[in-house]
Design an enzyme around this catalytic site. Structure first.
Site, PDB file in Angstrom:
ATOM      1  N   ASN A  43     117.451  69.247  -3.212  1.00 32.38           N
ATOM      2  CA  ASN A  43     116.182  69.489  -2.386  1.00 32.38           C
ATOM      3  C   ASN A  43     115.941  68.762  -1.044  1.00 32.38           C
ATOM      4  OD1 ASN A  43     114.942  68.037  -4.109  1.00 32.38           O
ATOM      5  ND2 ASN A  43     112.810  69.629  -4.224  1.00 32.38           N
ATOM      6  N   GLU A  56     110.122  62.279 -12.065  1.00 33.45           N
ATOM      7  CA  GLU A  56     109.681  63.211 -11.058  1.00 33.45           C
ATOM      8  C   GLU A  56     109.823  64.618 -11.361  1.00 33.45           C
ATOM      9  OE1 GLU A  56     108.731  65.290  -8.423  1.00 33.45           O
ATOM     10  OE2 GLU A  56     109.806  63.801  -6.672  1.00 33.45           O
ATOM     11  N   CYS A  82     109.135  70.472  -5.151  1.00 36.80           N
ATOM     12  CA  CYS A  82     108.283  70.362  -6.338  1.00 36.80           C
ATOM     13  C   CYS A  82     107.012  70.468  -5.975  1.00 36.80           C
ATOM     14  CB  CYS A  82     108.620  68.828  -6.891  1.00 36.80           C
ATOM     15  SG  CYS A  82     110.426  68.560  -7.367  1.00 36.80           S
ATOM     16  N   GLU A 139     106.219  57.023  -7.379  1.00 39.70           N
ATOM     17  CA  GLU A 139     107.020  56.467  -6.347  1.00 39.70           C
ATOM     18  C   GLU A 139     106.706  56.349  -4.963  1.00 39.70           C
ATOM     19  OE1 GLU A 139     110.140  59.494  -6.317  1.00 39.70           O
ATOM     20  OE2 GLU A 139     111.288  58.211  -7.775  1.00 39.70           O
TER      21      GLU A 139
END
Ligand code: SIN
Length: 514
Positions: free
Chosen positions: A185, A286, A320, A494
């Site tokens: 994505n 993640e 997400c 991150e």
């Protein structure tokens, strides 16, 4: 994504490109997008094929056109890449932080110079509209620049000693070879957010890009090679769906790999964590989300609609942190539903490469089936479709941007991540009820709410069980913030000043006889 937001991304990007031109003087190479459709994987500074010569096709999700064929690698090639990364680590960790930073800055600059081509190849393989792809490249490369700076500030500690004869220190050292497993994505940004931090810290990497979008990953290697990032520091192993788990397993189980960083589904994240246990690897995960987007009675409804559109429909709902459940308090419920459906009715669905497209295809037909099953389930249980609610005439990978009202908790959309352009709107009465609903999930990546009541803002910001919260804001991503989740949405952070810590070990050094 709304046209207004697309325009903003483009204008942000122009500003970014302009500010870069001042330090882009020495690097002038430019590649055309079609020449970024690489055909080989990148291991130890070489463009290589699979040992058995097998390849798999990379197709444009908008129309099924073949863009390239890349090597379908397996365990053996992955192990080779790990061996080279381990060798290169012995040298790369001894570069000074400034030497690494200079190379990373050059890498950033050449990618900035070739931003348009990188965006074109990204749109071709992922389908997102070009304006969004340009925004993603700007976002992705910003992590390389960010960590080129952060790498110079990896400080240890001198600890006040409890003993006259001892001096105590903390040293920070790179963890070693990192296995980087990334999703389709964000084919560029999810790689650079991890690899930027890893390389700046002194680690070397073996990247397994998503099977659907390996070309953006290979393009970053091409530019790394151009600026002289040494062989073996950055390796990309491409493989088909058929071999993905085999390649992932080698990365997770190899004793030569010290860390796994993964972005993707919670189910896959759990498998990778289990596989990493025997070698006691560091892991960053993640993972999936089920973001609640809450609109309270006191909210500015127009701002909430704009925020919901940005959060829900970015990447055609395939992020997400997309709003998955939209909870609206009863006094503003009808107004919000009506206004949201009106904005969504103005979307332009089409090939991301065509001018004016605001909503591209989904990544594949399976993704369309999932959205359709959520829509059908909601309708069967009493949901009322305000707009969309069906497959789109553009083709088998397209779904009409959809808004459904009268959503109830028993519907699939409330418990599963849709990962598509469906906005389900639920009515609630009290703040307590909304927070309870928002937290009634094992996921905890992002959450959003709109309110103008300052006490409520503090309460809800503290009560939402998420790693990231947008308050009167639907777009929360940024280079400088700590991106990550809690609960089954993952581990680690991150970006930001914390992202580099994921790639560093702390070593305590005790000097005796002083
Ligand atoms: C994601 O969807 O995994 C990342 C989104 C972002 O960084 O904005």
């Amino acid at each position: 994504m709304s046209q207004k937001m697309s325009r903003k991304l483009v204008s942000d990007l122009k500003l970014l490109t302009k500010s870069l031109s001042t330090h882009c003087t020495s690097i002038q190479q430019s590649r055309s997008a079609s020449s970024l459709a690489f055909k080989n994987a990148y291991i130890n500074g070489q463009w290589v094929t699979a040992e058995d010569g097998r390849t798999f096709p990379v197709r444009n999700p908008a129309n099924g056109d073949l863009i390239s064929e890349v090597p379908d690698m397996q365990a053996k090639e992955t192990q080779t890449a790990v061996n080279h990364a381990a060798d290169a680590f012995k040298r790369w960790k001894n570069y000074t932080a400034i030497e690494r930073s200079i190379l990373l800055k050059k890498w950033h600059d050449i990618m900035a110079k070739n931003q348009e081509d990188l965006a074109q190849i990204l749109t071709a393989e992922n389908g997102k509209p070009l304006a969004e792809a340009r925004g993603e490249i700007g976002y992705g490369i910003s992590f390389v620049e960010w960590f080129a700076e952060e790498g110079k500030r990896i400080y240890g500690d001198v600890i006040p000693s409890a003993f006259k004869s001892k001096r105590l220190l903390h040293l920070k050292q790179p963890v070693g070879v990192c296995g980087i497993i990334t999703p389709w994505n964000f084919p560029n940004a999810m790689i650079l957010r991890k690899v930027g931090a890893a390389l700046a810290a002194g680690c070397t990497v073996v990247v397994k890009p998503a099977e659907d979008t390996p070309l953006s990953a290979l393009a970053t290697c091409y530019f790394a090679e151009q600026v002289g990032i040494p062989a073996g520091v950055l390796n990309v192993v491409t493989c088909s769906h058929q071999h993905a788990s085999e390649v992932g397993r080698v990365l997770c189980q190899s004793p030569k790999v010290s860390k796994i960083s993964f972005t993707g589904s919670t189910a896959t994240g759990k498998v990778l964590m289990k596989q990493s246990i025997d070698t006691m690897k560091r892991v960053s995960m993640e993972l999936g989300g089920n973001a609640a987007f809450i609109v309270f009675n006191s909210a500015d409804v127009d701002a909430a609609v704009a925020g919901a559109v940005a959060s829900k429909y970015r990447g055609t709902g395939q992020t997400c942190i997309s709003a998955n459940r939209i909870l609206v308090q009863e006094e503003v419920y009808d107004e919000f539903c009506e206004k949201l459906a009106k904005v969504v009715s103005q979307f332009v669905v089409g090939d991301g490469q065509e001018d004016g497209t605001t909503q591209g295809p989904l990544i594949n037909e399976k993704a369309v089936d999932k959205v359709d099953s959520h829509v059908k389930d909601a309708v069967a249980k009493g949901g009322k479709v305000l707009i969309g609610g069906e497959r789109h005439v553009k083709g088998p990978t397209f779904y009409s941007p959809t808004v459904i009202r009268d959503i109830t908790e028993d519907m699939l959309v409330c418990s599963e991540e849709t990962f598509g352009p469906l906005a389900p709107v639920i009515k609630f009465k009290t703040e307590e009820e909304a927070v309870l609903l928002a937290n009634s999930t094992r996921f905890g990546l992002a959450g959003y709410f709109y309110s103008q009541d300052i006490r409520q803002i503090w309460r809800v910001a503290e009560d939402l069980e998420v790693g990231m919260v947008g308050i009167n804001e639907g777009v929360i991503s940024s280079t400088s913030i700590a991106f990550g989740g809690i609960k089954e949405s993952g581990l680690g952070r991150e970006g930001s000043k914390y992202g580099i810590d994921e790639y560093l070990n702390i070593k305590y050094a005790c000097f005796g006889g002083m």
